[in-house]
Write an enzyme that holds these catalytic residues in place. Structure first.
Site, PDB file in Angstrom:
ATOM      1  CB  ALA A 136      61.414  74.861  39.589  1.00 45.76           C
ATOM      2  CE1 TYR A 186      61.551  63.871  38.009  1.00 47.96           C
ATOM      3  CE2 TYR A 186      62.418  61.894  36.954  1.00 47.96           C
ATOM      4  CZ  TYR A 186      62.329  63.279  37.033  1.00 47.96           C
ATOM      5  OH  TYR A 186      63.008  64.052  36.136  1.00 47.96           O
ATOM      6  CB  THR A 222      61.949  62.659  32.973  1.00 46.37           C
ATOM      7  OG1 THR A 222      62.733  61.488  33.224  1.00 46.37           O
ATOM      8  CG2 THR A 222      60.601  62.423  33.621  1.00 46.37           C
ATOM      9  CG  ASN A 251      70.546  58.359  31.890  1.00 50.90           C
ATOM     10  OD1 ASN A 251      69.552  57.934  31.298  1.00 50.90           O
ATOM     11  ND2 ASN A 251      70.865  58.005  33.108  1.00 50.90           N
ATOM     12  CB  SER A 295      64.704  65.622  39.367  1.00 50.45           C
ATOM     13  OG  SER A 295      65.905  66.021  39.972  1.00 50.45           O
ATOM     14  CB  THR A 306      67.867  70.736  44.832  1.00 50.73           C
ATOM     15  OG1 THR A 306      66.993  71.227  43.815  1.00 50.73           O
ATOM     16  CG2 THR A 306      67.099  69.780  45.729  1.00 50.73           C
ATOM     17  N   GLY A 307      69.103  73.885  44.319  1.00 53.75           N
ATOM     18  CA  GLY A 307      70.003  74.652  43.451  1.00 53.75           C
ATOM     19  C   GLY A 307      71.017  75.448  44.264  1.00 53.75           C
TER      20      GLY A 307
HETATM   21  N1  UFG Z   1      74.260  53.482  38.981  1.00 56.68           N
HETATM   22  C1  UFG Z   1      75.202  52.703  39.601  1.00 56.68           C
HETATM   23  N2  UFG Z   1      75.892  53.251  40.652  1.00 56.68           N
HETATM   24  C2  UFG Z   1      75.673  54.513  41.113  1.00 56.68           C
HETATM   25  C3  UFG Z   1      74.696  55.312  40.452  1.00 56.68           C
HETATM   26  C4  UFG Z   1      74.001  54.751  39.391  1.00 56.68           C
HETATM   27  O1  UFG Z   1      75.416  51.549  39.242  1.00 56.68           O
HETATM   28  O2  UFG Z   1      76.330  54.954  42.074  1.00 56.68           O
HETATM   29  C5  UFG Z   1      73.532  52.931  37.831  1.00 56.68           C
HETATM   30  C6  UFG Z   1      72.034  52.949  37.986  1.00 56.68           C
HETATM   31  O3  UFG Z   1      71.587  51.823  38.667  1.00 56.68           O
HETATM   32  C7  UFG Z   1      71.579  53.017  36.525  1.00 56.68           C
HETATM   33  C8  UFG Z   1      72.692  53.814  35.835  1.00 56.68           C
HETATM   34  O4  UFG Z   1      73.820  53.750  36.712  1.00 56.68           O
HETATM   35  O5  UFG Z   1      71.569  51.736  35.981  1.00 56.68           O
HETATM   36  C9  UFG Z   1      72.342  55.261  35.624  1.00 56.68           C
HETATM   37  O6  UFG Z   1      71.850  55.783  36.855  1.00 56.68           O
HETATM   38  P1  UFG Z   1      71.638  57.327  37.124  1.00 56.68           P
HETATM   39  O7  UFG Z   1      71.163  57.461  38.540  1.00 56.68           O
HETATM   40  O8  UFG Z   1      72.849  58.098  36.723  1.00 56.68           O
HETATM   41  O9  UFG Z   1      70.488  57.713  36.112  1.00 56.68           O
HETATM   42  P2  UFG Z   1      69.030  57.062  35.918  1.00 56.68           P
HETATM   43  O10 UFG Z   1      69.075  56.337  34.616  1.00 56.68           O
HETATM   44  O11 UFG Z   1      68.571  56.309  37.076  1.00 56.68           O
HETATM   45  O12 UFG Z   1      68.129  58.370  35.900  1.00 56.68           O
HETATM   46  C10 UFG Z   1      68.103  59.278  34.853  1.00 56.68           C
HETATM   47  C11 UFG Z   1      67.685  60.635  35.393  1.00 56.68           C
HETATM   48  C12 UFG Z   1      66.306  60.556  35.986  1.00 56.68           C
HETATM   49  C13 UFG Z   1      65.378  60.032  34.954  1.00 56.68           C
HETATM   50  C14 UFG Z   1      65.860  58.739  34.381  1.00 56.68           C
HETATM   51  C15 UFG Z   1      64.999  58.349  33.246  1.00 56.68           C
HETATM   52  O13 UFG Z   1      68.591  61.051  36.355  1.00 56.68           O
HETATM   53  O14 UFG Z   1      65.895  61.829  36.399  1.00 56.68           O
HETATM   54  O15 UFG Z   1      67.186  58.877  33.898  1.00 56.68           O
HETATM   55  O16 UFG Z   1      65.117  57.011  33.083  1.00 56.68           O
HETATM   56  F1  UFG Z   1      64.158  59.812  35.512  1.00 56.68           F
END
Ligand code: UFG
Length: 317
Positions: A70, A137, A113, A166, A73, A35-36
């Protein structure tokens, strides 16, 4: 110090590798490029393209510590393919830990995480709060934390796990660029870049002030800095765990508004169904790392994070 950075061709690993080099450390990046990106490995680092299960050959050259990024995620992918997450994240890390033991490398900083906590009972979340991951995960990362505690007790490993909330922003040209992008800020910026028509807002009926999920965004440069402090704090026989966030929550709608301000683009949104596994609110208490390691986020505003991500994605290296 002579350091091995696994996953150093990824978003966070590359920023940490760059900061370690700036501090005068000798850095080898080990990354299988699943993925990198090879061009994300910072100039000045040696690069070995291989899986972490092959780490022993590299570690045999003699290293002071490992910074381990690595991993697989993506929460959603982990629900669909749990075996992949258990084998890469737990199996791969156990192989790495064994290789470290055999080659006499006894310090590790581990990329953990907030997903280890699952749906929190209260926020801000403390490190002593229950860990009930809601997906493979988070469960695979929590299992590694458990293994690190055991290895510290049994073999004298010095380990620090950093539980990220985040992560956002960019460090110069080092930015987030996943082939399949699931994260909010990069997806919103894709609209401003003209690569997407609109961004979906996953759920507007959460028990939050505006109905959308609230998250704690931390700047990747600040997050990376914590790894350098954690490296110095690795103490043989101890496993420490620290949350890393900025302590402030922003809703999805607020993030989109900040992106509109920064980019000057109207950024149309569409309301979509809730995304399975998303907790309503995730906000960290980072008081422990501030108190014990003296970590202080310098780029605390969401606007700075979005502005840096925007500059880096609008003018990629
Ligand atoms: N979201 C949207 N639209 C999108 C993408 C995300 O509405 O296109 C929302 C998601 O539902 C969530 C928020 O935006 O409510 C943040 O979502 P992200 O995918 O940016 O991040 P997450 O909070 O899901 O995930 C992050 C890390 C994970 C980790 C998690 C811990 O990326 O690796 O925080 O809670 F596990």
């Amino acid at each position: 110090m002579k350091l091995l950075v696994t996953g150093g061709a990824g978003y966070i690993g590359s920023v940490v590798a760059a900061q370690l080099l700036e501090e005068g450390h000798e850095v080898t990046v080990l990354d299988d490029l699943s993925t990198g990106h090879a061009d994300a490995v910072p100039p000045g680092a040696s690069f070995v393209q291989a899986s972490i299960i092959k780490a022993e050959g590299v570690l045999a050259d003699g290293y002071d510590a490992v910074l381990h990024f690595a991993a697989k995620s993506l929460v959603g992918e982990s629900v669909e393919k749990p075996g992949l997450y258990w084998s890469h994240n737990l199996g791969g890390t156990l192989a790495l830990l064994d290789a470290m033991r055999r080659t006499g490398v006894n310090r590790i900083v581990f990329s953990s995480t907030a997903a280890t906590y699952g749906e929190p009972e209260r926020t801000p979340i403390l490190e002593t709060d229950p860990t009930r991951p809601g997906n493979p995960y988070g469960a695979s990362k929590l299992a590694v934390d458990t293994a690190l505690t055991a290895f510290a007790g049994l073999y004298g490993l010095g380990a620090v796990s950093l539980r990220y909330f985040n992560v956002a922003g960019a460090y110069g040209a080092f930015r987030e660029r996943h082939t399949v992008e699931t994260h909010l800020i990069p997806n919103v910026l894709k609209v401003a870049l003209g690569e997407r028509e609109s961004v979906s807002v996953f759920g507007t009926d959460y028990p939050t002030p505006d109905g959308t999920c609230v998250r704690d965004y931390v700047h990747v440069a600040d997050l990376a800095r914590a790894h350098l402090l954690a490296l110095d704090a690795c103490t043989p026989g101890e496993h420490r765990i620290y949350n890393l966030g900025s302590g402030a929550g922003f809703s999805v709608k607020e993030v989109v508004d900040v992106c509109r301000e920064v980019t000057g683009h109207p950024i149309p949104t569409t309301v979509a169904a809730r995304r399975p596994g998303d907790p309503a609110v995730l906000v960290a208490s980072s008081e422990k790392i501030q108190r014990e390691l003296g970590w202080k986020p310098a780029h605390a505003t969401l606007r700075d994070m979005v502005a840096d991500a925007w500059t880096a994605s609008a003018k990629p290296a």
